[in-house]
Design a protein around this motif. Structure first.
Motif, PDB file in Angstrom:
ATOM      1  N   ASN A  97       0.669  -1.179  -0.168  1.00  0.00           N
ATOM      2  CA  ASN A  97       0.077   0.120   0.064  1.00  0.00           C
ATOM      3  C   ASN A  97       1.032   1.300  -0.051  1.00  0.00           C
ATOM      4  N   ILE A  98       0.747   2.084  -1.050  1.00  0.00           N
ATOM      5  CA  ILE A  98       1.653   3.307  -1.133  1.00  0.00           C
ATOM      6  C   ILE A  98       0.833   4.605  -0.882  1.00  0.00           C
ATOM      7  N   ALA A  99      -0.634   4.582  -0.615  1.00  0.00           N
ATOM      8  CA  ALA A  99      -1.182   5.595  -0.657  1.00  0.00           C
ATOM      9  C   ALA A  99      -2.496   5.696  -0.123  1.00  0.00           C
ATOM     10  N   LYS A 100      -3.156   6.462   0.601  1.00  0.00           N
ATOM     11  CA  LYS A 100      -4.381   6.642   1.244  1.00  0.00           C
ATOM     12  C   LYS A 100      -5.108   7.613   0.333  1.00  0.00           C
ATOM     13  N   ALA A 101      -6.021   7.200  -0.752  1.00  0.00           N
ATOM     14  CA  ALA A 101      -6.593   7.923  -1.877  1.00  0.00           C
ATOM     15  C   ALA A 101      -7.754   8.978  -1.249  1.00  0.00           C
ATOM     16  N   SER A 102      -7.718   9.917  -1.966  1.00  0.00           N
ATOM     17  CA  SER A 102      -8.662  10.957  -1.608  1.00  0.00           C
ATOM     18  C   SER A 102     -10.211  10.556  -2.044  1.00  0.00           C
ATOM     19  N   MET A 103     -10.998  11.138  -1.389  1.00  0.00           N
ATOM     20  CA  MET A 103     -12.368  10.780  -1.619  1.00  0.00           C
ATOM     21  C   MET A 103     -13.329  11.815  -1.125  1.00  0.00           C
ATOM     22  N   ASP A 104     -14.595  11.655  -1.794  1.00  0.00           N
ATOM     23  CA  ASP A 104     -15.480  12.749  -1.129  1.00  0.00           C
ATOM     24  C   ASP A 104     -15.890  12.433   0.125  1.00  0.00           C
ATOM     25  N   GLU A 105     -16.220  13.574   0.984  1.00  0.00           N
ATOM     26  CA  GLU A 105     -16.257  13.564   2.526  1.00  0.00           C
ATOM     27  C   GLU A 105     -17.294  12.500   2.882  1.00  0.00           C
ATOM     28  N   LEU A 106     -16.694  11.452   3.546  1.00  0.00           N
ATOM     29  CA  LEU A 106     -17.468  10.256   4.362  1.00  0.00           C
ATOM     30  C   LEU A 106     -18.215   9.639   3.127  1.00  0.00           C
ATOM     31  N   ALA A 107     -17.563   9.699   1.805  1.00  0.00           N
ATOM     32  CA  ALA A 107     -17.939   8.911   0.791  1.00  0.00           C
ATOM     33  C   ALA A 107     -19.420   9.218   0.170  1.00  0.00           C
ATOM     34  N   THR A 117     -16.025  17.336  -2.626  1.00  0.00           N
ATOM     35  CA  THR A 117     -16.170  17.459  -1.280  1.00  0.00           C
ATOM     36  C   THR A 117     -14.806  17.035  -0.425  1.00  0.00           C
ATOM     37  N   ALA A 118     -14.022  16.433  -0.896  1.00  0.00           N
ATOM     38  CA  ALA A 118     -12.938  15.957  -0.022  1.00  0.00           C
ATOM     39  C   ALA A 118     -12.251  17.132   0.823  1.00  0.00           C
ATOM     40  N   TYR A 119     -11.967  17.098   2.108  1.00  0.00           N
ATOM     41  CA  TYR A 119     -11.387  18.170   2.662  1.00  0.00           C
ATOM     42  C   TYR A 119     -10.014  18.720   2.191  1.00  0.00           C
ATOM     43  N   ILE A 120      -9.333  18.089   1.564  1.00  0.00           N
ATOM     44  CA  ILE A 120      -8.123  18.431   0.880  1.00  0.00           C
ATOM     45  C   ILE A 120      -8.292  19.166  -0.571  1.00  0.00           C
ATOM     46  N   GLY A 121      -9.548  19.099  -0.818  1.00  0.00           N
ATOM     47  CA  GLY A 121      -9.923  19.765  -2.138  1.00  0.00           C
ATOM     48  C   GLY A 121     -10.078  18.852  -3.163  1.00  0.00           C
TER      49      GLY A 121
END
Lengths: 471, 476
Positions: free
Chosen positions: A99-109, A116-120
């Motif tokens: 596992n190399i990364a935890k990937a971005s997602m919409d807030e709470l899916a 809506t991801a908090y990182i943009g």
């Protein structure tokens, strides 16, 4: 591709390093990663054998990873470091995946844009002005950009299968209960599925073999034996009966997509499949989105009641515990999420529950019964996975708005979440340089059937192992 | 004015299982805070519930013992509310389909036996424990997720005494079948009592008040009686009884306002999506029911028919299961069950009280107690002598050895006693004269003197008989 990687035992370190470097290099243009995971320890502890040995992968950031930040794309969890691993994280590790990364997602899916991801927002590798779709957008982007050959997502309405369409890759949502949900930060428990992305159907078979199987800690997980999907894979569709979802095709707003889809149907017929139009009751099809919206938000408001800043997560100050909880929740979620919680809560109130939540569940059953009726006669239903290519990120359309012409075409894939039946999206072609997908749904636990039809489509389109060149 | 009193009771009872209701973490009492928890008990994101089979079994046992109809399709629901002691923000319970419905328990009242109906029993999970200090609060999640059953009575009780008898009957039953520790003082059995009064014969229920914090059975009667009087005073003063939650204050013996109820809280109950309905097989239920431990009521009847004990003694024995179990062990070694019962309930209970211990903790060997009873019955020692051996018995000593060490052997030798009788009579001619003149108390005097001479070791029955014989001889 995965099988070849696993065979190349000497190339592990180099392959993983390359993936890590590429993920970093693309972060500025894609913003697909929330947390980069150092692979060193995993490489040390990698098992000698495994279907994914030495294969770099990414996990959607709602997969609990012990000791590694897991945010579910939400501000309130932006400091949450789990004390336990999700079942699939353990299975992947045992299979040798790195596992190399935890990937971005919409807030709470809880979204379909990844905006809506908090990182943009996450950017589409085929055209960075466009969205990846969501909620598993980061995972889709990393696979489409060629960073990793497989990434985990989750799918509550179409959160794997829609981004797969926008990003030109394979997105699989197996049968409900096929993959354990233990340790996946939920959206709506009765609709949530673990899903994943690959760049070809063969890899999808390998991956499912690793992920699937009974888990005692998820009481909804199935005892059914897990077939050897790779060994059973063939592209023979002779005599297979495939239903085209007419309501969906009629609602597709992009004419090129309709033409492309009809061309594909014709090719399947030439291979010996019986491909016919099948019309569902339009009223039922139009009810998919509102029924989905109610069930998902009602369950979500309850599921996320644990996010209160008391035991974990970002805590805001307050005079007493009640105030701490209120302040943490007010500041911890974006306004869209708060609005959905209010709607979900409203639907569960005693005086409303019968005519809102329970009614939506009844509608859900009706829709599943209609699907069952169709699948009595047909082995699969297919339709375009989206009515358009990926929209632009700064398109201001209201995610929660109802009533537009394309409401069926853009939201029908939740039918596979209602029923729990296996469903996948794979690339079908390109419009304006951006990919468009086709979606297949089969009967419960008939993943083998689904993969075989998908393999036939893959052979016809030639669209496998696509990698976007990020500009 | 006369009033009708209506009482309904809700009891939360922790089930005696090794692990929690929906997680594999150990259940505990009195362990270091937050050491018996896992991610599920803490309500961490992503966790799922896993139903504890043993807890379901215990609930089935409780339903069986209390005559409830069991629903073989087990379903769970969510009760949603925000509170810092509720980690998930919802409690998993059985709102719509309780595991048991329509049962009863029999209680003894001044007017005889009475059935108190039980509306339902459902399974759920316990909350965390909170400690509110001046500047901060502490949370201990060890209790969070502990399996509970909630037992809801019908409003069938009409006095503090009946309420007490009901809770005692439930406590006994659930304790006997091993479903729960039922320790009210430790909170493994918690009792919420609803009390309302209305003018006699009006047929209308008054506004009910709920009393919490009742941590012993005797508090229930006190609290209920206080509450009845309080409500009477209100009504008689022309005031209204408001719907309140009140707490029993042990020191003052009064109930104190905790909060007024302003409308009912909407808990937004809905079926738990992460637990599919579980079908309990008929065989599984039957197997549990066929292997139920003996219920206290059955034991009472058996004690009466098998041992002929008095109702009073049976009542005391049964109320203490360990004592009752011990009694049964002793009866394996002696046929004199009555004597065994007497010893356990009098001298041995007194000794246990003085030494602040319990029968299951004591070193008393049941065989030794049986031996002591045999020694008395065989006339080897007197009752009075036997009482002197209690300390030794309780230290695990063999009563024969102890009696020898103490020189406590009853003299049953006819010659020895006859010699003493003669000696005493020779030394007390006045007593014989008194007897001749019809003063029967002279017999007692001589017997007493003989016993004294033997330092209490002479068999009192024999002494009495021989004194009478000798007196008869001497006056004839």
């Amino acid at each position: 591709m995965i099988a070849e990687m696993v065979k190349d035992r000497d190339g592990v370190n180099e392959r993983v390093s390359e993936a890590v470097e590429k993920a970093h290099a693309l972060q500025e243009s894609l913003n697909a990663v929330i947390t980069f995971v150092d692979p060193a320890k995993q490489l040390e502890e990698m098992p000698e054998e495994g279907l994914l040995r030495g294969v770099p992968i990414a996990l959607k950031d709602n997969v609990n990873t012990k000791g590694i930040l897991t945010t579910a794309g939400s501000r309130i969890l932006s400091n949450y470091v789990p004390i336990y691993d999700a079942e699939i994280a353990v299975r992947l590790q045992k299979a040798g995946a790195i596992n190399i990364a935890k990937a971005s997602m919409d807030e709470l899916a809880m979204g379909g844009t990844n905006k809506t991801a908090y990182i943009g927002p996450c950017h589409n590798p085929w055209d960075t002005r466009r969205m990846t779709g969501g909620s598993s957008g980061g995972s889709a982007a990393l696979v489409a950009a060629g960073v990793v050959p497989m990434a985990i997502g989750s799918d509550t309405g179409d959160s794997v299968r829609k981004p797969a369409s926008y990003c030109g890759i394979v997105g699989v949502k197996p049968t409900y209960g096929r993959i354990s949900r233990y340790g996946i930060i939920p959206y709506a428990s009765s609709l949530d599925h673990v899903g994943y992305f690959t760049r070809n159907i063969k890899d999808a078979c390998v991956t499912l073999k690793v992920l699937a199987g009974r888990d005692e800690r998820d009481m909804t997980s199935s005892f059914k034996e897990v077939p050897d999907y790779s060994a059973l894979l063939n592209s023979d569709v002779t005599g297979k009966k495939i239903a085209i979802l007419k309501n969906v095709v009629d609602g597709v707003s992009t004419p090129e997509i309709v033409t492309m889809f009809n061309g594909l149907a014709e090719k399947l017929r030439k291979r010996g499949a019986i491909v016919e139009e099948y019309a569902f009751d339009e009223a039922l099809m139009r009810a998919i989105l509102p029924a989905y919206f109610i069930i998902a938000n009602c369950e979500a408001t309850s599921n996320h009641s644990n996010l209160d800043g008391i035991r974990f997560g970002v805590r805001e100050d307050g005079a007493d515990m009640a105030e701490i909880m209120t302040n943490s929740r007010t500041k911890g979620f974006c306004s869209l999420i708060r609005r959905r919680f209010v709607i979900g809560s409203y639907g569960l109130f005693e005086e409303n529950q019968e005519r809102i939540f329970r009614k939506a569940q009844k509608v859900r059953r009706k829709i599943v019964e209609a699907l069952d009726e169709c699948l009595k006669e047909y082995d699969a239903v297919i339709a375009p996975a989206a009515g358009t290519i990926a929209p632009f990120i700064d398109d201001q359309a209201d995610q929660d708005a109802l009533g537009e012409e394309s409401v069926v075409a853009e939201n029908y894939m939740a039918i596979a979440n209602f029923s729990g039946y296996p469903s996948l999206t794979q690339p079908m072609g390109f419009v304006d340089g951006c990919p468009v997908g086709v979606n297949i749904t089969c009967r419960g636990f008939e993943e083998v059937e689904m993969f075989n039809i998908a393999k036939a489509i893959e052979e016809e389109t030639g669209l496998a192992d696509l990698v976007a060149e990020v500009k | 004015m006369e009033y009708d009193v209506t009482i309904g009771i809700e009891i939360h009872c922790q089930l005696k299982t090794d692990t929690k209701m929906f997680s594999g973490a150990p259940t505990s009492f009195g362990r270091k805070a937050n050491t018996c928890v896992n991610e599920i008990d803490l309500g961490m994101p992503g966790v799922l519930p896993e139903v504890n089979r043993e807890a379901v079994k215990k609930a089935v046992m409780a339903c069986t013992a209390l005559h409830l109809d069991i629903d073989p399709l087990v379903k769970f629901d969510r009760k949603n509310y925000y509170y810092s002691d509720l980690p998930k923000g919802f409690q998993i319970t059985q709102q719509f389909h309780p595991i048991g419905r329509n049962g009863y328990v029999e209680i003894e009242t001044a007017e005889g036996k009475k059935k108190i109906r039980i509306n339902r029993i459902h399974m759920e999970e316990d909350t965390a424990k909170q400690f509110h200090l001046t500047k901060f609060s502490l949370l201990d999640f060890n209790r969070a997720g502990t399996p509970l059953i909630e037992i809801v009575s019908e409003p069938d009780m009409h006095s503090g005494e009946e309420a007490e008898a009901y809770v005692e009957a439930l406590r006994q039953t659930l304790y006997y079948i091993g479903v729960s520790d039922c320790r009210m003082e430790e909170g493994s059995m918690r009792c919420d009592t609803n009390v309302s009064i209305s003018p006699k014969g009006s047929g209308v229920l008054g506004t009910k008040n709920e009393i919490k914090n009742l941590n012993s059975i005797s508090h229930i009667g006190k609290a209920v009686n206080y509450e009845i009087e309080r409500q009477k005073k209100l009504l008689e003063a022309g005031e209204k009884v408001l719907q309140e939650t009140r707490r029993f204050d042990e020191k003052s013996g009064e109930t104190v306002l905790m909060r007024r109820k302003e409308g009912n809280v909407d808990y937004k109950f809905f079926p738990e999506p992460n637990i599919f309905p579980i079908r309990l097989s008929d065989e599984w239920i039957k197997d549990i029911q066929d292997n139920m431990p003996e219920l206290p009521q059955a034991r009472k009847e058996r004690y009466k028919s098998e041992y002929g004990l008095s109702d009073h003694d049976i009542g005391i024995l049964i109320s203490n299961k360990e004592m009752s179990d011990y009694f049964e062990t002793v009866t394996k070694f002696t046929a004199n069950a009555k004597s065994a019962c007497n010893w356990l309930l009098s001298d041995i209970s007194a000794w246990l009280n003085t030494h602040e211990t319990t029968i299951d903790q004591a070193q008393l060997n049941p065989e030794n107690l049986a031996k002591l009873i045999a020694m008395i019955d065989d006339g080897k020692i007197s009752n009075a002598q036997a009482k002197k051996l209690v300390d030794d018995l309780m230290a695990g000593k063999d009563p024969e050895t102890a009696a020898k060490e103490k020189g406590l052997e009853q003299v049953s030798d006819t010659g020895a006693i006859a010699a003493m009788v003669n000696e005493v009579m020779d030394a007390n001619p006045q007593a014989i004269e008194d007897f001749r003149n019809g003063k029967s108390r002279a017999v007692g005097f001589i017997v007493g003197q003989v016993m004294k001479k033997s330092r209490g070791q002479a068999n009192p029955g024999m002494v009495s008989r021989m004194v009478n014989e000798e007196l008869a001889k001497r006056i004839s």
